[in-house]
Design an enzyme around this catalytic site. Structure first.
Site, PDB file in Angstrom:
ATOM      1  CG  ASP A  80      -3.959   8.542   7.880  1.00 29.21           C
ATOM      2  OD1 ASP A  80      -3.912   7.313   8.062  1.00 29.21           O
ATOM      3  OD2 ASP A  80      -4.194   9.062   6.776  1.00 29.21           O
ATOM      4  CD  GLU A  97      -2.919  -0.539   2.523  1.00 35.14           C
ATOM      5  OE1 GLU A  97      -2.741   0.457   3.250  1.00 35.14           O
ATOM      6  OE2 GLU A  97      -3.669  -1.474   2.832  1.00 35.14           O
TER       7      GLU A  97
END
Ligand SMILES: Cc1ncc(COP(=O)(O)O)c(C=O)c1O
Lengths: 282, 416
Positions: free
Chosen positions: A78, A67
């Site tokens: 995040d 990824e």
């Protein structure tokens, strides 16, 4: 005026990719009876050169799927580790075009390891959605994880991505009610990303509860796609525990932190250790 | 209240065309939507359903109205600013006195509405982002009144320049979390509040402070603020027997402006939103998302944003912390594109000048945010005749800005 049922009729499921790099990788792993190690790194972190080196060496260290984060100034889903990774990359001039270049270079040397781009919509829209999808497909990207594009708004993009052979990997959260799954999965391709807990990336250590295994079991009854579990996998023991209940184990913040603290070699050593733990898990 | 203009957004939260209509080109669709992580999607649907229920429930509405009257002090006056009118020598200027609300700004209208909704939904904890601290103070106030704990996210830069409000929030029992990420201002505080919310979906209600964020927030905040325009309409009709010609309000995220505009959308009334031009639009140091930005996606909605060529969000700059945001509510983006409202920009220096003028001529110390609207109203008034009526939303009082104002308008006193 509450949300209407999702309109997913416009999707052509016949074009679902059964002979993709992702499908081949999962098929091979199934033969080996092993879960995949999915490693998340931020493109351009800490700078372009080191990021290129890391990317190139990840498969050798044991990453089955990569990824690659596309940095964004405001990554609302995040935690601190990935926020900082994005800040470092942006400060060193990382752009979407450079990220796609990294994939293109990688693909010249590695024809088999799937690469999934992960990020937020705004940089993609600014680049031009169609232009981005075409460039990603041309560069050898296999799939997209778009954190802030829910299926309600994703029908058109998913259809275009699918035509280009790009998998739209759906995120399924602990909060996702069963009635949302059909719509999420209708746009899904490649694999399903099950978020392990309610929180941002890297915010806690995953504590493998029986309930996670149960809910993955439920998910499997509704789909044939492989299930990856991510958020909070920080060490070999957790990775092995996840490998016993899921098809893939995603490691992000721990790897990004290691890179920041100790550099490329140390990050690769962590990948090796996690790969070994997963290998021995089943 | 049904009309083409006023019933938007659609069921997907879009003002203007939905992305899945037509050719589905994301770049050409309307504004708004729900661009959030999957973890939040079910929660947002729940809030929307609960809000629609509450909105239609007479008991909820009467509780809200009672507290608006007895706790907030509504209705706020619509005040004819005689000396400002004389000074500019043209149109008659009226001030909608949101500064006279409890806690000193329009922000309490929305904080109270959402607080009551949170209580109705059985939520045990309130969170909010704040820039100038006015929304933070309003939420801390409502949290105290409702007996709920609250956590306020505030950029470290803003904590420094809005100390009086920080102290007020502490006194009210709120926990303040300084945000150091990004530019350490309002947008980062909002990111951090969203991150908190994702981690506490079970018990927490996020009170967004302006008409932005994922649907249903832009509509819900607009509805709670629309009392500003509803009262203005009644008050002017009662005293002057007419509607205003022009409405003027400052635009950070745009909640006081949407609140003033909404009741007039179907009338022949001009509407002007005033963005912060900071050190000047050409300087690049401003907070004018509509005048100096481009459409994009941030904080759950598609709208005008300050961003670079790569789609990275840029710092906003304004002397007023409450306008220092690189986005704007999606309904404003829609009203701008459709031409129903117009958007101008006023610089830091012009806003400061308006503060001084309003203090000396009217004995009213306006918030720096509101002073942006005042300055533009002056410009308009001077160019119009006495038969014209302009209503300015005086969104808040300026006590919180005394440090900044003193430093700029009376540097000799600031030093001593
Ligand atoms: C007094 C005052 N006016 C205006 C604003 C800007 O917000 P909005 O554009 O949502 O009204 C603020 C924000 O803090 C404020 O405190």
């Amino acid at each position: 005026m509450s949300a209407t049922p999702l309109n997913t009729e416009t999707l052509n499921t016949e074009t679902l990719n059964t002979d993709s790099r992702l499908a081949r990788r999962f098929a091979a792993l199934r033969e080996e009876n092993r879960a995949a190690l999915v490693t998340y790194v931020m493109a351009g972190d800490p700078d372009l050169e080191q990021s290129r080196q890391l990317l190139e060496r990840l498969p050798q260290a044991g990453a089955d799927i990569i990824e690659l984060g596309m940095p964004f100034s405001d990554p609302m889903a995040d935690g601190v580790a990935i926020q900082r990774a994005g800040d470092r990359a942006l400060a060193n001039g990382q752009t979407l075009a450079l990220t796609l270049d990294m994939v293109r270079d990688f693909r010249e040397r590695d024809a088999d390891t799937p690469i999934v781009l992960m990020g937020y919509l705004n940089p993609i829209q600014r680049f031009g959605e169609d232009r981005f999808l075409q460039a990603a497909a041309d560069a050898g990207v296999d799939g997209l994880i778009l954190v802030d594009l829910p299926p309600e708004h994703g029908v058109a993009l998913t259809a275009k991505a699918r035509d280009l052979g790009l998998a739209r990997i759906p995120l399924v959260a602990p909060t996702t009610p069963p009635e949302r799954l059909p719509a999420l999965l209708a746009q899904g391709d490649g694999f399903v990303y099950r978020i392990a807990f309610n929180g941002v990336t890297g915010s806690q250590r995953l504590d493998i509860a029986a309930s996670l295994g149960d809910s993955i079991g439920e998910l499997r009854q509704q789909i044939s796609l492989p299930v990856a579990v991510g958020f909070g996998v920080r060490d070999g023991d957790t990775a092995a525990a996840v490998a016993r209940i899921a098809d893939a184990v995603v490691v992000g913040s721990a790897l990004v932190e290691r890179l920041a603290e100790d550099g490329v070699e140390s990050a690769l050593a962590l990948v090796e250790a996690l790969a070994e733990a997963i290998q021995a898990a089943r | 209240m049904s009309s083409m203009t006023r019933d938007i957004p659609d069921e997907n939260g879009f003002f203007g065309a939905s992305p899945n209509n037509g050719d589905g080109n994301q770049q050409q669709h309307g504004y708004g939507g729900r661009y959030v992580a999957e973890t939040l999607m079910p929660l947002i649907a729940e809030i929307e359903a609960a809000y629609d229920e509450a909105r239609a429930d007479p008991a909820f509405q009467s509780r809200l109205q009672e507290l608006q009257r007895d706790y907030v002090g509504r209705a706020t006056p619509l005040y004819f600013a005689e000396r400002l009118t004389e000074h500019f020598g043209g149109a008659r200027i009226y001030l909608k006195r949101e500064d006279l609300n409890h806690t000193g700004a329009h922000k309490i209208n929305n904080a109270l509405g959402q607080g009551l909704l949170a209580q109705r939904m059985g939520r045990k904890r309130l969170i909010a982002e704040t820039g100038a601290g006015m929304h933070g103070v309003a939420v801390a106030t409502v949290a105290a009144r409702l007996g709920l704990p609250c956590v306020i996210y505030m950029g470290a830069t803003d904590i420094e320049r809005q100390q009086p409000n920080v102290q007020r929030m502490h006194l009210l029992g709120a926990e303040i979390v300084p945000v150091h990420s990004g530019t350490a201002t309002l947008k980062d505080a909002m990111n951090e509040a969203l991150r908190d919310w994702v981690a506490h979906v079970d018990d927490t209600f996020y009170i967004i402070g302006t008409v932005a964020g994922p649907a249903p927030y832009p509509r819900m905040v607009r509805d709670f603020q629309s009392v500003i325009g509803v009262e203005t309409r009644e008050q002017l009709l009662a005293t002057q027997g007419r509607l205003p010609d022009t409405l003027v309000a400052c635009v950070g995220g745009g909640s006081n402006a949407m609140g003033l505009f909404h009741a007039f959308l179907d009338d022949d009334v001009a509407m002007v939103g005033v963005e912060a031009a900071g050190e000047g639009l050409e300087s690049g140091r401003h907070a004018a998302s509509i005048n100096g930005g481009a459409p994009g996606i941030l904080h759950g909605n598609r709208t005008y944003l300050l961003q670079d060529d790569h789609g990275q969000i840029l710092d906003a700059h304004s002397i007023s912390a409450g306008l220092d945001y690189p986005g704007v509510g999606p309904e404003h983006a829609y009203l701008h594109d459709s031409g129903r409202a117009s958007y101008v920009a006023v610089t830091d220096d012009e806003a400061l000048e308006a503060v001084g003028l309003c203090c000396r001529l009217e004995g009213i110390l306006p918030a720096l945010e509101s002073a942006h609207a005042l300055h533009h109203a002056g410009r308009l008034a001077a160019a119009q005749g006495p038969d014209q009526v302009i209503v300015v939303c005086l969104s808040g009082r300026g006590d919180k800005d005394m440090d900044t104002i003193t430093r700029h308008l009376m540097p000799e006193e600031a030093e001593s």
